[in-house]
Design a protein around this motif. Structure first.
Motif, PDB file in Angstrom:
ATOM      1  N   LEU A 247      56.225  33.648  38.788  1.00  0.00           N
ATOM      2  CA  LEU A 247      56.096  32.511  37.883  1.00  0.00           C
ATOM      3  C   LEU A 247      54.734  32.437  37.203  1.00  0.00           C
ATOM      4  O   LEU A 247      54.324  31.391  36.704  1.00  0.00           O
ATOM      5  CB  LEU A 247      56.437  31.180  38.584  1.00  0.00           C
ATOM      6  N   GLN A 248      54.052  33.556  37.165  1.00  0.00           N
ATOM      7  CA  GLN A 248      52.793  33.624  36.439  1.00  0.00           C
ATOM      8  C   GLN A 248      53.066  34.089  35.006  1.00  0.00           C
ATOM      9  O   GLN A 248      53.950  34.916  34.776  1.00  0.00           O
ATOM     10  CB  GLN A 248      51.850  34.607  37.122  1.00  0.00           C
ATOM     11  N   VAL A 249      52.336  33.516  34.056  1.00  0.00           N
ATOM     12  CA  VAL A 249      52.455  33.969  32.671  1.00  0.00           C
ATOM     13  C   VAL A 249      51.960  35.412  32.611  1.00  0.00           C
ATOM     14  O   VAL A 249      50.869  35.720  33.084  1.00  0.00           O
ATOM     15  CB  VAL A 249      51.619  33.068  31.740  1.00  0.00           C
ATOM     16  N   LYS A 250      52.803  36.294  32.036  1.00  0.00           N
ATOM     17  CA  LYS A 250      52.473  37.719  32.078  1.00  0.00           C
ATOM     18  C   LYS A 250      51.126  38.008  31.426  1.00  0.00           C
ATOM     19  O   LYS A 250      50.374  38.841  31.891  1.00  0.00           O
ATOM     20  CB  LYS A 250      53.551  38.531  31.355  1.00  0.00           C
ATOM     21  N   SER A 251      50.862  37.305  30.321  1.00  0.00           N
ATOM     22  CA  SER A 251      49.675  37.666  29.554  1.00  0.00           C
ATOM     23  C   SER A 251      48.430  36.905  30.009  1.00  0.00           C
ATOM     24  O   SER A 251      47.355  37.136  29.476  1.00  0.00           O
ATOM     25  CB  SER A 251      49.929  37.400  28.076  1.00  0.00           C
ATOM     26  N   THR A 252      48.589  35.984  30.952  1.00  0.00           N
ATOM     27  CA  THR A 252      47.431  35.185  31.342  1.00  0.00           C
ATOM     28  C   THR A 252      47.278  35.160  32.853  1.00  0.00           C
ATOM     29  O   THR A 252      48.023  34.464  33.558  1.00  0.00           O
ATOM     30  CB  THR A 252      47.564  33.742  30.810  1.00  0.00           C
ATOM     31  N   GLN A 253      46.339  35.901  33.335  1.00  0.00           N
ATOM     32  CA  GLN A 253      46.081  35.980  34.764  1.00  0.00           C
ATOM     33  C   GLN A 253      45.744  34.593  35.307  1.00  0.00           C
ATOM     34  O   GLN A 253      44.883  33.906  34.765  1.00  0.00           O
ATOM     35  CB  GLN A 253      44.902  36.954  34.966  1.00  0.00           C
ATOM     36  N   GLY A 254      46.461  34.182  36.358  1.00  0.00           N
ATOM     37  CA  GLY A 254      46.124  32.923  37.022  1.00  0.00           C
ATOM     38  C   GLY A 254      46.832  31.698  36.481  1.00  0.00           C
ATOM     39  O   GLY A 254      46.650  30.609  37.012  1.00  0.00           O
ATOM     40  N   LEU A 255      47.657  31.844  35.443  1.00  0.00           N
ATOM     41  CA  LEU A 255      48.374  30.677  34.910  1.00  0.00           C
ATOM     42  C   LEU A 255      49.830  30.714  35.361  1.00  0.00           C
ATOM     43  O   LEU A 255      50.559  31.664  35.069  1.00  0.00           O
ATOM     44  CB  LEU A 255      48.303  30.657  33.381  1.00  0.00           C
ATOM     45  N   PHE A 256      50.237  29.675  36.077  1.00  0.00           N
ATOM     46  CA  PHE A 256      51.592  29.597  36.606  1.00  0.00           C
ATOM     47  C   PHE A 256      52.311  28.409  35.991  1.00  0.00           C
ATOM     48  O   PHE A 256      51.695  27.366  35.746  1.00  0.00           O
ATOM     49  CB  PHE A 256      51.562  29.446  38.131  1.00  0.00           C
TER      50      PHE A 256
ATOM     51  N   PHE B 210      53.617  57.853  37.371  1.00  0.00           N
ATOM     52  CA  PHE B 210      53.074  57.544  38.678  1.00  0.00           C
ATOM     53  C   PHE B 210      52.525  58.806  39.323  1.00  0.00           C
ATOM     54  O   PHE B 210      51.442  58.829  39.863  1.00  0.00           O
ATOM     55  CB  PHE B 210      54.147  56.932  39.570  1.00  0.00           C
ATOM     56  N   HIS B 211      53.317  59.879  39.207  1.00  0.00           N
ATOM     57  CA  HIS B 211      52.897  61.117  39.851  1.00  0.00           C
ATOM     58  C   HIS B 211      51.584  61.627  39.275  1.00  0.00           C
ATOM     59  O   HIS B 211      50.790  62.223  39.957  1.00  0.00           O
ATOM     60  CB  HIS B 211      53.991  62.169  39.733  1.00  0.00           C
ATOM     61  N   LEU B 212      51.394  61.368  37.990  1.00  0.00           N
ATOM     62  CA  LEU B 212      50.146  61.798  37.379  1.00  0.00           C
ATOM     63  C   LEU B 212      48.973  60.989  37.916  1.00  0.00           C
ATOM     64  O   LEU B 212      47.840  61.413  37.839  1.00  0.00           O
ATOM     65  CB  LEU B 212      50.214  61.631  35.865  1.00  0.00           C
ATOM     66  N   GLY B 213      49.310  59.831  38.450  1.00  0.00           N
ATOM     67  CA  GLY B 213      48.275  59.004  39.037  1.00  0.00           C
ATOM     68  C   GLY B 213      47.222  58.575  38.033  1.00  0.00           C
ATOM     69  O   GLY B 213      46.054  58.443  38.349  1.00  0.00           O
ATOM     70  N   CYS B 214      47.641  58.356  36.793  1.00  0.00           N
ATOM     71  CA  CYS B 214      46.647  58.059  35.770  1.00  0.00           C
ATOM     72  C   CYS B 214      46.386  56.562  35.678  1.00  0.00           C
ATOM     73  O   CYS B 214      45.794  56.073  34.731  1.00  0.00           O
ATOM     74  CB  CYS B 214      47.083  58.602  34.426  1.00  0.00           C
ATOM     75  N   GLY B 215      46.839  55.818  36.681  1.00  0.00           N
ATOM     76  CA  GLY B 215      46.468  54.415  36.743  1.00  0.00           C
ATOM     77  C   GLY B 215      47.185  53.531  35.761  1.00  0.00           C
ATOM     78  O   GLY B 215      46.670  52.494  35.386  1.00  0.00           O
ATOM     79  N   VAL B 216      48.360  53.923  35.328  1.00  0.00           N
ATOM     80  CA  VAL B 216      49.142  53.018  34.501  1.00  0.00           C
ATOM     81  C   VAL B 216      49.462  51.794  35.346  1.00  0.00           C
ATOM     82  O   VAL B 216      49.935  51.928  36.475  1.00  0.00           O
ATOM     83  CB  VAL B 216      50.449  53.691  34.039  1.00  0.00           C
ATOM     84  N   PRO B 217      49.150  50.605  34.876  1.00  0.00           N
ATOM     85  CA  PRO B 217      49.387  49.436  35.716  1.00  0.00           C
ATOM     86  C   PRO B 217      50.881  49.165  35.845  1.00  0.00           C
ATOM     87  O   PRO B 217      51.492  48.606  34.968  1.00  0.00           O
ATOM     88  CB  PRO B 217      48.686  48.310  34.957  1.00  0.00           C
ATOM     89  N   LEU B 218      51.442  49.597  36.931  1.00  0.00           N
ATOM     90  CA  LEU B 218      52.876  49.436  37.114  1.00  0.00           C
ATOM     91  C   LEU B 218      53.197  48.067  37.680  1.00  0.00           C
ATOM     92  O   LEU B 218      53.492  47.915  38.849  1.00  0.00           O
ATOM     93  CB  LEU B 218      53.404  50.529  38.032  1.00  0.00           C
ATOM     94  N   GLY B 219      53.130  47.103  36.830  1.00  0.00           N
ATOM     95  CA  GLY B 219      53.545  45.764  37.223  1.00  0.00           C
ATOM     96  C   GLY B 219      52.776  45.216  38.392  1.00  0.00           C
ATOM     97  O   GLY B 219      53.327  44.515  39.221  1.00  0.00           O
ATOM     98  N   GLY B 220      51.545  45.534  38.476  1.00  0.00           N
ATOM     99  CA  GLY B 220      50.752  45.068  39.594  1.00  0.00           C
ATOM    100  C   GLY B 220      50.686  43.558  39.691  1.00  0.00           C
ATOM    101  O   GLY B 220      50.414  43.005  40.738  1.00  0.00           O
ATOM    102  N   SER B 221      50.987  42.931  38.570  1.00  0.00           N
ATOM    103  CA  SER B 221      50.924  41.479  38.580  1.00  0.00           C
ATOM    104  C   SER B 221      52.140  40.891  39.264  1.00  0.00           C
ATOM    105  O   SER B 221      52.221  39.699  39.474  1.00  0.00           O
ATOM    106  CB  SER B 221      50.839  40.968  37.154  1.00  0.00           C
ATOM    107  N   GLY B 222      53.102  41.725  39.598  1.00  0.00           N
ATOM    108  CA  GLY B 222      54.260  41.243  40.332  1.00  0.00           C
ATOM    109  C   GLY B 222      55.195  40.503  39.433  1.00  0.00           C
ATOM    110  O   GLY B 222      56.007  39.748  39.891  1.00  0.00           O
TER     111      GLY B 222
END
Lengths: 513, 669
Positions: free
Chosen positions: B390-399, B657-669
């Motif tokens: 329930l966090q706004v995707k584009s705004t860290q910390g806003l629910f 992912f295998h390349l491990g190039c740090g693509v943020p794979l939905g880390g924000s959940g």
């Protein structure tokens, strides 16, 4: 057609922290146990249909060894894995001899799918193949495979490397396409209407049960809604059961590669049909719009079965009969394995450099839109430039040169139906296409499709039994039966989602805030 | 001093405020700030505080915290499941319902325990009191009266256009900002809200309350660039009880024995004999006539052209389904209230016509209106812009939680509030966000539907939305959620956890005991008397098998085997339910496993679908770009998505992912 979701991604890359996956603390209680052993066993004809010496039927899943024991008379021990064994193949129920052929046993995980698997290499005649497939379908826990299911299982089992996965998307695309074409073929006609009607009625039944569950305490849901559902469900059960029992009523699915002739009026489509079958099957005349309905004929092209259809010329018409003919023509093109687009060469631009663009434009009016999976570049289209005898030879040659290996355009053949010039070359191209299509197990093994439909209809009826069983005891479980029945029917007619059910509820009942 | 500028109100109900928080705000920075004191806000604040976060709840009026602004009831079919789940995660509304209920009933009693709908009519005053005293005794939670003017966000990073981070809020009085890295907005209908009655329109989110939050609306729309839509709702007139001729209405009695919402309670505050009845009556052709004659005087209904599929007001009911009788429930507003709430008569026509309409109903022929009904139109933030936490995707910390996400109903709001509060707290405490699966809870279904598909009409929970309805039952919400809520989420207190674990172990033992008694069906018939068993004579059945039969109760089995079963009497109902549903749930387990594994694969929220170097059709690209599914599971449920598209997506994510190039794979959940 194919529900777009599978249990893949087990080895998934990034795990979103999902609350539900958590600890095993739930133990057995209330939390359904992780199912491992209830995977179904599937079978399919893995070689193409059409004329072939040997046909291969593949079986995959936990019941594979049981299948081998029952059908290859291997009561004692299974053969060593990956070793061919010549056996009598018999019907498990009647013990009747179906064929003598090779059987192979693959112990999981050393198999294509990673599961226990078996293969039957049998004689390639349609009667033998049909008998073996039917025998397989009669075994408990064994069902016909959905399109692409073998590949998908291999994928789950981690049997495909990264590069192979790359190709899997395209493969699944092809498989869904083939399934879509097949489904369209089956949906066209009496049988299709029957299934659609059942599906519609079942949807209403479910919507009314759901309305009764979700709203009857607060809203005015008329008395007797459930009684109506009772009788509708009973009626449906009777109809499906009768349909399953009465073999003769099952519409025969058309066999063979479906080749459709399409194009503008008066391009010479019917002449092409007559040329190909070497007899006047269709009436030809210089009057545009002569062919109004579909003329169908069975042919043997290079030894492969072909169902050739001639269609009405595509044009806007004020004549309602002709309009219907045009509608059917377009429908048939969508269902085709191969479309021969006939063009009157005298209509081509005299400047050969402009021909490619002209044909491109022309194809877009004849072929269905690209999202239907058919593009001009597709290997399922051939261009036939008819009436070549009426075009100056020099212009023809220059045009041919222009069109050779033109990317984005299907192969084009100049042909004169009246003088038979160019027929040899055209037949060569046509034969090689038909051969490729026949080797493709996806272009329709009707017996397998029929078996699949049968399985889903049977499961649908079983699920409806659950409705009656629980109707007075537990309506939630009764509704589950209707839902399940609809899911099975949906495997034939298309998936039904929760929103669709809610649409019916809100349309049929007045539900407040 | 900041706090001097803030008007910290101590309402008389909350006499102990001062003893706890002092007269000033002691901090200028909090772990979590929750804006709004409705059902979503109160659950969010309480959950964040339970997690261990220093939490500040800001509301326009402390007095209205926990107010039931519309219907005086809680629960129902589908909604009751939500209340049970919120309670299982240690939320407030279940216990508040038990404290405030004055009429308890289990809806759908005859339709199977999976769809039972626990419901109660509430005493508004008691509900408010319970929530307020609960909040004010919650450690780490401070309540502040004020209006938020502005949401403070960090300057967008020029390298990441459109991405923001919440830093705090500023109040309307222009005082110093209050800082926080997590803010939960639960502003209900107050985003650009306007009120409708007859032909008059006025700004606001609720009659009698302050105006809508213009500053917040601006920040959300203009600064953060969030897409908003507009929805409408309404409320009926409140009727003076004395003026109603109840003898002309049908009495609806409550259950003789009230069933509490909360797993912690064995009985409700209201004694069985103290319960109040409801009354049922119906509309007449006269009602339809008044609606038709007043359409031209009714702005709200005129604008209802593209309204929801269901009927939010009596006007839309009679216009959409003419010539029918519609039900009207007359519900008590509380033990001491002199008002009745006419459920089903939400209306927006001018007050004098409202009175005329009411009086067309026989029981209301001399009814008096205390406050007229009205309609509300308000902005909601399209919830597909949120993650499953329930966090706004584009705004860290806003629910965001509640009506701001396009839902309707107290229970839907409470459920989201709790989950938003959990994740706001986790974010503040540097814990990873969490998602609830739709295979495990109605809350999961609710959030997955919202963020995965969005809304076109106010979203309300129905049991038919849950694929695994036979497993997501009100009776087992504690087993499904409480242990994990304690062990993994941290929002459940030890006391509740211990209770749930003891119930779980007790049930487990009882099930084993049932399975240990096995007899042939002939012997069972001898033991239990005349019961109809379909199995043939020689089949051996255990106690659990037998309990599946309609006519067999746990009590019967316990009397046949008192030595090993009688100690489990307290679980008799739960055991019966478990026995009936278990085989069906097991059948569904494969499908559940599939959905769960798809849910576990997240897709990056900033994926550029339009230029992704994989073969996807333009159509599919546009769908993905518009909806931006959070997980592969959500992607597969999108209309128009193809199986091939899914494979390509999976393959792409895999490769990166295998390349491990740090693509943020939905880390924000």
């Amino acid at each position: 057609m194919l529900p777009c979701s599978w249990g893949l991604w087990r080895s998934a890359i990034h795990t979103l922290k999902t609350f539900s996956r958590a600890s095993p603390s739930a133990r057995g209680l209330c939390i359904p146990t992780r199912a491992v052993c209830d995977a179904e066993t599937i079978f399919a004809l893995s070689s193409g249909h059409g004329r072939c010496g040997v046909a291969v039927v593949r079986v995959s899943g936990p019941a594979s060894s049981m299948v081998l024991r029952n059908m290859a008379g291997l009561t004692q021990a299974l053969p060593p894995p990956r070793t061919a064994l010549l056996r009598r193949i018999t019907d498990p129920q009647s013990k009747e001899l179906l064929d003598r052929g090779l059987v192979l046993w693959f112990k999981g995980p050393h198999s294509f799918t990673g599961e226990d698997s078996a293969e039957f290499h049998i004689h390639g005649g349609p009667a033998v193949i049909t008998a073996v497939l039917q025998a397989l379908g009669s075994l408990e826990g064994v069902r016909p495979a959905e399109a692409g299911e073998f590949t998908r299982r291999a994928f789950h089992a981690g049997k495909l490397g990264l590069t192979e996965v790359e190709g899997l998307g395209d493969l699944i695309h092809a498989e869904t396409e083939a399934q879509r074409r097949q489904a369209l073929r089956q949906m066209d006609g009496e049988l299709g209407r029957l299934y659609q009607d059942w599906s519609y009625r079942l949807k209403r039944c479910l919507a009314h049960v759901e309305a009764f569950i979700d709203f009857s305490e607060d809203e005015l849901i008329e008395d007797g809604v459930l009684n109506q559902v009772d009788s509708s469900v009973r009626q449906l059960e009777t109809e499906i059961e009768r349909h399953l029992k009465d073999e003769r009523r099952g519409e025969r699915l058309r066999t063979g590669v479906q080749v459709v002739i399409a194009g503008a009026t008066n391009a010479g489509k019917s002449s092409l049909l007559n040329t190909l079958c070497q007899r006047p099957a269709a009436i030809v005349s210089p009057i545009a719009g002569t062919t109004r309905d579909i003329v169908e004929t069975s042919l043997d092209i290079g030894g492969f079965p072909v169902l050739l259809s001639d269609t009405a010329g595509l044009r806007d018409s004020s004549d309602s009969v002709e309009r219907e003919g045009v509608r059917r023509a377009r429908q048939r093109v969508e269902q085709a394995d191969l479309t021969l687009v006939v063009v009157d060469s005298t209509q081509l631009p005299p400047d050969p450099q402009l021909v490619a663009a002209f044909l491109q434009e022309h194809l877009s009016t004849v072929l269905p839109s690209p999202e239907a999976g058919m593009t001009a570049a597709s290997d399922r289209v051939l261009l036939v430039l008819n009436k070549s005898d009426l075009v100056p030879e020099e212009q023809r040659e220059r045009t041919e040169g222009e069109l050779r290996e033109r990317p984005g355009l299907p192969p084009a053949c100049f042909l004169s139906c009246s003088t038979s010039t160019g027929l040899e070359d055209f037949l060569t191209v046509l034969q090689s296409r038909v051969k490729t299509l026949c080797g493709d197990p996806l272009s329709g093994a009707p017996s397998l499709t029929q078996a699949r439909h049968r399985a889903h209809l049977q499961q649908s009826v079983q699920a409806l039994n659950q409705y009656h069983q629980y109707r007075d005891q537990d309506l939630a479980l009764a509704a589950e039966g209707v839902r399940l029945a609809l899911t099975h029917l949906g495997r034939i007619t298309g998936r039904v989602g929760a929103e669709e059910i809610l649409d019916i509820i809100f349309r049929d009942f007045c539900i407040g805030k | 001093m900041l706090a001097q500028k803030l008007h910290l109100l101590r309402h008389n109900v909350l006499s102990f405020v001062s003893s706890r928080t002092g007269s000033d705000l002691t901090r200028r920075q909090y772990d979590v700030i929750v804006v709004g004191g409705g059902h979503a806000g109160t659950e969010a604040a309480a959950a964040a505080a339970r997690l261990g976060a220093e939490t500040l709840l800001i509301t326009q009026k402390i007095m209205t915290i926990g107010a039931l602004s519309c219907n005086p009831s809680l629960g129902g079919v589908g909604k009751g499941q939500l209340v049970r789940e919120v309670d299982a995660l240690d939320g407030l509304c279940g216990r508040a319902g038990d404290s405030a209920g004055v009429h308890f009933s289990i809806l759908n009693r005859s339709k199977g325990p999976a769809v039972w709908g626990p419901r109660a009519q509430l005493d508004r005053e008691r509900y408010r009191q319970f929530i307020q005293s609960e909040l004010l005794s919650t450690p780490r939670l401070t309540v502040l009266e004020g209006s938020v003017d502005e949401l403070l966000v960090s300057q967008p990073n020029p390298e990441e256009p459109g991405h923001h981070r919440v830093t705090g809020i500023r109040l309307v009085d222009g005082s110093h900002p209050i800082l926080s890295s997590s803010v939960v907005l639960t502003t209900g209908t107050f985003l650009s809200g306007s009120l409708f009655m007859g032909q008059t329109t006025s700004p606001g989110g609720r009659m009698g309350d302050a105006q809508s939050c213009a500053g917040l609306s601006y920040t959300l729309k203009e600064t953060l660039g969030l897409r908003v839509g507009r929805l409408r709702t309404g409320t009926p007139p409140r009727i003076v009880k004395e003026s109603v001729d109840l003898s002309l209405a049908q009495l609806q009695a409550p259950d003789k024995q009230p069933t509490p919402f909360s797993f912690l309670n064995t009985h409700t505050r209201c004694k069985p004999e103290e319960q109040l009845p409801c009354y049922l009556t119906h509309t007449t052709p006269g009602v339809e006539r008044v609606v038709r004659e007043s359409v031209h005087l009714n702005c709200h209904i005129q604008q209802d052209a593209k309204g929801p599929r269901y009927c939010p007001s009596i006007e839309s009911r009679v216009l959409r389904f003419p010539g029918r009788r519609h039900q009207v429930w007359l519900e008590p507003e509380g033990l001491t209230s002199d008002l009745l709430y006419p459920q089903g008569l939400s209306m927006t026509m001018p007050p004098e016509l409202q009175l005329r309409l009411l009086r067309e109903i026989p029981a209301l022929h001399r009814a008096e209106i205390r406050t007229p009904g009205y309609g509300v139109q308000y902005d909601f933030v399209c919830p597909t812009q949120l993650t499953p936490s329930l966090q706004v995707k584009s705004t860290q910390g806003l629910f965001l939680a509640g009506q701001i996400n396009g839902t309707t109903g107290y229970e839907e709001a409470a459920a989201q509030g709790l989950w938003a509060g959990v994740n706001a707290g986790r974010t503040a405490l540097s814990l990873p966000p969490m998602a609830l699966s739709r295979t495990q809870s109605y809350i999961g279904v609710l959030i997955d539907d919202l963020v995965g598909r969005g809304v076109t009409e106010p979203y309300r929970m129905f049991t038919s939305r849950a694929e695994f309805r036979t497993y997501l039952r009100p009776d087992n919400a504690d087993l499904r959620l409480t242990p994990r809520g304690f062990e993994e989420v941290g929002c459940v207190t030890l006391r509740r956890y211990k209770k749930a674990v003891s119930v779980r172990d007790g049930l487990q033992e009882a099930l084993m005991a049932l399975q240990s008694v096995a007899l042939s069906s002939t012997r069972w018939r001898e033991k239990l008397g005349n019961i109809s068993l379909s199995e043939n004579k020689s089949t051996t059945l255990n106690g659990l098998d037998l309990l599946q039969y309609k006519d067999v109760s746990f009590e019967m089995l316990a009397s046949a085997f008192p030595e090993c079963l009688s100690q489990y009497f307290e679980y008799s109902q739960r055991l019966k339910i478990e026995a009936v549903y278990r085989p069906h749930c097991e059948k569904q387990s494969r499908e559940m496993e599939r959905i769960r594994s798809e849910e576990s694969l997240s897709l990056p929220s900033d994926m550029d679908y339009l230029s992704l170097p994989v073969s996807l059709s333009q159509e599919v690209r546009e769908i993905l770009d518009r909806v931006r599914p959070n997980t592969l599971g959500a992607a597969t449920r999108l209309p128009g998505m193809t199986p091939a598209g899914i494979i390509h997506l999976l393959n792409y994510s895999n490769g990166n992912f295998h390349l491990g190039c740090g693509v943020p794979l939905g880390g924000s959940g």
